[in-house]
Design a protein around this motif. Structure first.
Motif, PDB file in Angstrom:
ATOM      1  N   ALA A  34       1.034  -1.049  -0.051  1.00  0.00           N
ATOM      2  CA  ALA A  34       0.126  -0.095  -0.088  1.00  0.00           C
ATOM      3  C   ALA A  34       0.816   1.227   0.134  1.00  0.00           C
ATOM      4  O   ALA A  34       1.822   1.254   0.691  1.00  0.00           O
ATOM      5  CB  ALA A  34      -0.750   0.171   1.170  1.00  0.00           C
ATOM      6  N   HIS A  35       0.379   2.269  -0.793  1.00  0.00           N
ATOM      7  CA  HIS A  35       1.118   3.576  -0.868  1.00  0.00           C
ATOM      8  C   HIS A  35       2.709   3.523  -1.510  1.00  0.00           C
ATOM      9  O   HIS A  35       3.562   4.070  -1.154  1.00  0.00           O
ATOM     10  CB  HIS A  35       1.113   4.416   0.340  1.00  0.00           C
ATOM     11  N   GLU A  36       2.742   2.265  -2.232  1.00  0.00           N
ATOM     12  CA  GLU A  36       4.219   2.040  -3.026  1.00  0.00           C
ATOM     13  C   GLU A  36       3.863   1.967  -4.390  1.00  0.00           C
ATOM     14  O   GLU A  36       3.184   1.591  -4.704  1.00  0.00           O
ATOM     15  CB  GLU A  36       4.976   0.901  -2.061  1.00  0.00           C
ATOM     16  N   VAL A  37       5.281   2.235  -5.093  1.00  0.00           N
ATOM     17  CA  VAL A  37       5.208   2.369  -6.415  1.00  0.00           C
ATOM     18  C   VAL A  37       6.418   1.470  -7.016  1.00  0.00           C
ATOM     19  O   VAL A  37       7.406   1.519  -6.614  1.00  0.00           O
ATOM     20  CB  VAL A  37       5.281   3.706  -7.007  1.00  0.00           C
ATOM     21  N   ARG A  38       6.305   0.424  -7.796  1.00  0.00           N
ATOM     22  CA  ARG A  38       7.500  -0.359  -8.559  1.00  0.00           C
ATOM     23  C   ARG A  38       7.879   0.301  -9.781  1.00  0.00           C
ATOM     24  O   ARG A  38       6.913   0.520 -10.739  1.00  0.00           O
ATOM     25  CB  ARG A  38       7.049  -1.592  -8.518  1.00  0.00           C
ATOM     26  N   ILE A  39       9.062   0.586  -9.886  1.00  0.00           N
ATOM     27  CA  ILE A  39       9.437   1.511 -11.089  1.00  0.00           C
ATOM     28  C   ILE A  39      10.539   0.724 -12.109  1.00  0.00           C
ATOM     29  O   ILE A  39      11.656   0.050 -11.369  1.00  0.00           O
ATOM     30  CB  ILE A  39      10.258   2.828 -10.641  1.00  0.00           C
ATOM     31  N   LYS A  40      10.404   0.489 -13.131  1.00  0.00           N
ATOM     32  CA  LYS A  40      11.357   0.083 -13.999  1.00  0.00           C
ATOM     33  C   LYS A  40      12.305   1.357 -14.174  1.00  0.00           C
ATOM     34  O   LYS A  40      12.088   2.272 -14.983  1.00  0.00           O
ATOM     35  CB  LYS A  40      10.943  -0.597 -15.351  1.00  0.00           C
ATOM     36  N   ILE A  41      13.835   1.095 -14.067  1.00  0.00           N
ATOM     37  CA  ILE A  41      14.745   2.210 -14.080  1.00  0.00           C
ATOM     38  C   ILE A  41      15.223   2.285 -15.615  1.00  0.00           C
ATOM     39  O   ILE A  41      15.755   1.436 -15.932  1.00  0.00           O
ATOM     40  CB  ILE A  41      15.686   2.078 -13.010  1.00  0.00           C
ATOM     41  N   LEU A  42      15.276   3.581 -15.944  1.00  0.00           N
ATOM     42  CA  LEU A  42      15.675   3.687 -17.357  1.00  0.00           C
ATOM     43  C   LEU A  42      17.078   4.132 -17.330  1.00  0.00           C
ATOM     44  O   LEU A  42      17.902   3.679 -18.338  1.00  0.00           O
ATOM     45  CB  LEU A  42      14.953   4.660 -18.190  1.00  0.00           C
ATOM     46  N   ALA A  43      17.437   5.189 -16.293  1.00  0.00           N
ATOM     47  CA  ALA A  43      19.011   5.548 -16.271  1.00  0.00           C
ATOM     48  C   ALA A  43      18.948   6.049 -14.690  1.00  0.00           C
ATOM     49  O   ALA A  43      18.084   6.332 -14.210  1.00  0.00           O
ATOM     50  CB  ALA A  43      18.940   6.687 -17.140  1.00  0.00           C
ATOM     51  N   SER A  44      20.250   6.110 -14.218  1.00  0.00           N
ATOM     52  CA  SER A  44      20.587   6.561 -12.851  1.00  0.00           C
ATOM     53  C   SER A  44      22.001   7.333 -12.834  1.00  0.00           C
ATOM     54  O   SER A  44      22.814   6.980 -13.544  1.00  0.00           O
ATOM     55  CB  SER A  44      20.589   5.329 -12.053  1.00  0.00           C
ATOM     56  N   GLY A  45      21.799   8.522 -12.439  1.00  0.00           N
ATOM     57  CA  GLY A  45      23.262   9.200 -12.372  1.00  0.00           C
ATOM     58  C   GLY A  45      24.330   8.753 -11.250  1.00  0.00           C
ATOM     59  O   GLY A  45      23.868   8.092 -10.338  1.00  0.00           O
ATOM     60  N   ILE A  46      25.368   8.778 -11.343  1.00  0.00           N
ATOM     61  CA  ILE A  46      26.366   8.603 -10.451  1.00  0.00           C
ATOM     62  C   ILE A  46      26.716   9.857  -9.733  1.00  0.00           C
ATOM     63  O   ILE A  46      27.126  10.826 -10.304  1.00  0.00           O
ATOM     64  CB  ILE A  46      27.693   8.176 -11.049  1.00  0.00           C
ATOM     65  N   CYS A  47      26.402   9.814  -8.375  1.00  0.00           N
ATOM     66  CA  CYS A  47      26.463  11.047  -7.425  1.00  0.00           C
ATOM     67  C   CYS A  47      27.420  10.911  -6.586  1.00  0.00           C
ATOM     68  O   CYS A  47      27.776   9.996  -5.883  1.00  0.00           O
ATOM     69  CB  CYS A  47      24.813  11.271  -7.020  1.00  0.00           C
ATOM     70  N   GLY A  48      27.847  12.007  -6.008  1.00  0.00           N
ATOM     71  CA  GLY A  48      28.733  12.123  -4.914  1.00  0.00           C
ATOM     72  C   GLY A  48      28.492  11.685  -3.604  1.00  0.00           C
ATOM     73  O   GLY A  48      29.304  10.931  -2.918  1.00  0.00           O
ATOM     74  N   SER A  49      27.258  11.748  -3.637  1.00  0.00           N
ATOM     75  CA  SER A  49      26.665  11.292  -2.087  1.00  0.00           C
ATOM     76  C   SER A  49      26.733   9.717  -2.148  1.00  0.00           C
ATOM     77  O   SER A  49      27.121   9.048  -1.116  1.00  0.00           O
ATOM     78  CB  SER A  49      25.220  11.664  -1.990  1.00  0.00           C
ATOM     79  N   ASP A  50      26.433   9.095  -3.255  1.00  0.00           N
ATOM     80  CA  ASP A  50      26.577   7.406  -3.246  1.00  0.00           C
ATOM     81  C   ASP A  50      28.347   7.128  -2.995  1.00  0.00           C
ATOM     82  O   ASP A  50      28.411   6.162  -2.197  1.00  0.00           O
ATOM     83  CB  ASP A  50      26.199   6.835  -4.659  1.00  0.00           C
ATOM     84  N   LEU A  51      29.056   7.981  -3.561  1.00  0.00           N
ATOM     85  CA  LEU A  51      30.402   7.803  -3.251  1.00  0.00           C
ATOM     86  C   LEU A  51      30.815   8.048  -1.784  1.00  0.00           C
ATOM     87  O   LEU A  51      31.699   7.233  -1.133  1.00  0.00           O
ATOM     88  CB  LEU A  51      31.447   8.478  -4.181  1.00  0.00           C
ATOM     89  N   SER A  52      29.963   9.030  -1.283  1.00  0.00           N
ATOM     90  CA  SER A  52      30.347   9.215   0.313  1.00  0.00           C
ATOM     91  C   SER A  52      29.940   8.065   1.015  1.00  0.00           C
ATOM     92  O   SER A  52      30.640   7.811   2.105  1.00  0.00           O
ATOM     93  CB  SER A  52      29.468  10.442   0.567  1.00  0.00           C
ATOM     94  N   VAL A  53      28.917   7.485   0.613  1.00  0.00           N
ATOM     95  CA  VAL A  53      28.779   6.153   1.487  1.00  0.00           C
ATOM     96  C   VAL A  53      29.634   5.142   1.348  1.00  0.00           C
ATOM     97  O   VAL A  53      30.126   4.690   2.374  1.00  0.00           O
ATOM     98  CB  VAL A  53      27.333   5.608   0.899  1.00  0.00           C
ATOM     99  N   MET A  54      30.135   4.884   0.151  1.00  0.00           N
ATOM    100  CA  MET A  54      31.409   4.064  -0.173  1.00  0.00           C
ATOM    101  C   MET A  54      32.504   4.269   0.566  1.00  0.00           C
ATOM    102  O   MET A  54      33.353   3.383   0.950  1.00  0.00           O
ATOM    103  CB  MET A  54      31.448   3.624  -1.515  1.00  0.00           C
ATOM    104  N   LYS A  55      32.900   5.582   0.862  1.00  0.00           N
ATOM    105  CA  LYS A  55      34.025   6.014   1.461  1.00  0.00           C
ATOM    106  C   LYS A  55      33.700   6.410   2.844  1.00  0.00           C
ATOM    107  O   LYS A  55      34.637   6.884   3.585  1.00  0.00           O
ATOM    108  CB  LYS A  55      34.511   7.275   0.772  1.00  0.00           C
TER     109      LYS A  55
END
Length: 375
Positions: A34-55
């Motif tokens: 309920a109140h959720e959406v399933r999405i087929k991803i077409l494209a995703s950017g590589i962001c510095g915040s993701d890198l911050s998690v990995m580092k």
């Protein structure tokens, strides 16, 4: 084949801990509740915040997790009581929710919806479970989005319906562009004829330059150590660019010297404490405004004497450029489609999911601006 109500098996890039490369694995994505959406991803950017998690600059993230939060996709199916989108809609997942009910959502100058997962970092949906599994193992969500996967599930308060003709580059409005652009036009409120300095010439910094130009700034100084990016900064609206490596004295002194005491607005886009203070010191003592956008480490602390504020300076932060996500992302996409601004400058390479670690290596080395994973 109709996948509504069924578990979907697909590929995803899984983060299994800090200082480790992402691994491409087969996962199962459960149907939306309920109140959720399933999405087929077409494209995703590589962001510095993701890198911050990995580092390990963003602490307390639960692993294993699917990172990614800057994407565009198509609604595959919806859960019970979802009314904001329907299957087939083109959407941008939102790492910053907009529930419309909390204090933040009801405050005109605040966009930090209390339903965000920044603070609690549960990595889970509203019912405290995940929709992702890998060979029976629970995989955590990241920032309500998790877009380094062929399919994801997000709360319906974390999705914005956009123009069906929006290209895959529109994914960058989901974080990087909106953050930098909005920092100038919404948070700093850059004024016509003013002097600005933007620290950090990556995707967010370039977007801040675009915002400063559109706001009518008379002088825009780009500051960065990668001089190969100066030409692009000038093309986007910077009137000049400076490299701290070219001077024998601190760059804030150089900026104060050439601006009769300092710029009116400084926007920091690096995540380094020293640069945040440098940006602040580059502003005019009587009314300078500094906006901090970069993600600092968990033990980093910023300090200065209160007297530096007492004379009239301001330092402030900005989440997602101050935009109300569900309300304003569709308009940003429409403005992009109408060519009121461009985001194409941010795209360096389009890469398959299998090359996602290479994309992060390019970002960390300072090469290019933004790489996009195409699914």
């Amino acid at each position: 084949m109709d996948t509504t109500g069924k578990v979907i098996k697909c590929k995803a890039a899984i983060a299994r801990g800090i200082h480790k490369p992402l691994t491409i694995e087969d996962i199962e994505v459960a149907p939306p509740k309920a109140h959720e959406v399933r999405i087929k991803i077409l494209a995703s950017g590589i962001c510095g915040s993701d890198l911050s998690v990995m580092k390990d600059k963003l602490s307390d993230i639960k692993f294993p997790a699917i990172l990614g939060h800057e994407a565009i996709g198509i609604v595959e199916s919806i859960g019970k009581d979802v009314t904001v989108v329907k299957p087939g809609d083109k959407v941008i997942p939102l790492f910053l929710p907009q529930c419309g009910q909390c204090r933040a959502c009801k405050t005109s100058n605040c966009n930090l919806c209390e339903k965000n997962d920044f603070s609690a970092k549960t990595g889970l949906m509203e019912d405290k479970t995940s929709r992702f599994t890998c060979k029976g193992e629970q995989i955590y969500n990241f920032m309500c989005t998790s877009t380094f996967t062929e399919y994801t599930v997000v709360p319906d308060i974390c999705v914005a319906k956009v123009d069906p003709a929006a290209p895959v580059e529109g994914c960058l409005i989901g974080c990087g562009f909106a953050t930098g652009y909005g920092a100038a036009v919404n948070t700093a409120k850059v004024t016509p004829g003013s002097m600005c300095a933007v620290f950090g010439l990556g995707g967010v910094g370039f977007s801040a330059i675009v915002g400063c130009k559109i706001a009518g700034a008379g002088r825009i100084i780009g500051v960065g150590s990668h001089k190969d990016k100066f030409a692009k900064a000038i093309e986007l609206g910077a009137t000049e660019c400076l490299s701290p490596k070219d001077y024998d004295k601190p760059i804030q002194e150089v900026i104060r010297d050439i601006t009769n005491g300092g710029v009116d607005f400084a926007i920091e886009c690096t995540g380094y404490i020293e640069t945040m203070k440098t940006a602040f010191d580059s502003t005019y003592i009587g009314n300078g405004v500094t906006v901090v956008l970069g993600v600092a480490g968990p033990d980093d602390r910023l300090s200065f004497h209160p007297g530096e504020l007492l004379m009239g300076r301001t330092m402030k932060g900005s989440a997602f450029g101050g935009f109300k996500s569900r309300d304003e992302v569709p308009k940003l996409v429409s403005d992009y489609m109408a060519k009121k601004f461009s985001i194409d400058f941010m795209v360096s390479q389009r890469m398959p999911l299998e090359k996602i670690n290479e994309a992060f290596e390019l970002m960390e080395s300072g090469k290019g601006v933004r790489n996009i994973i195409i699914f």
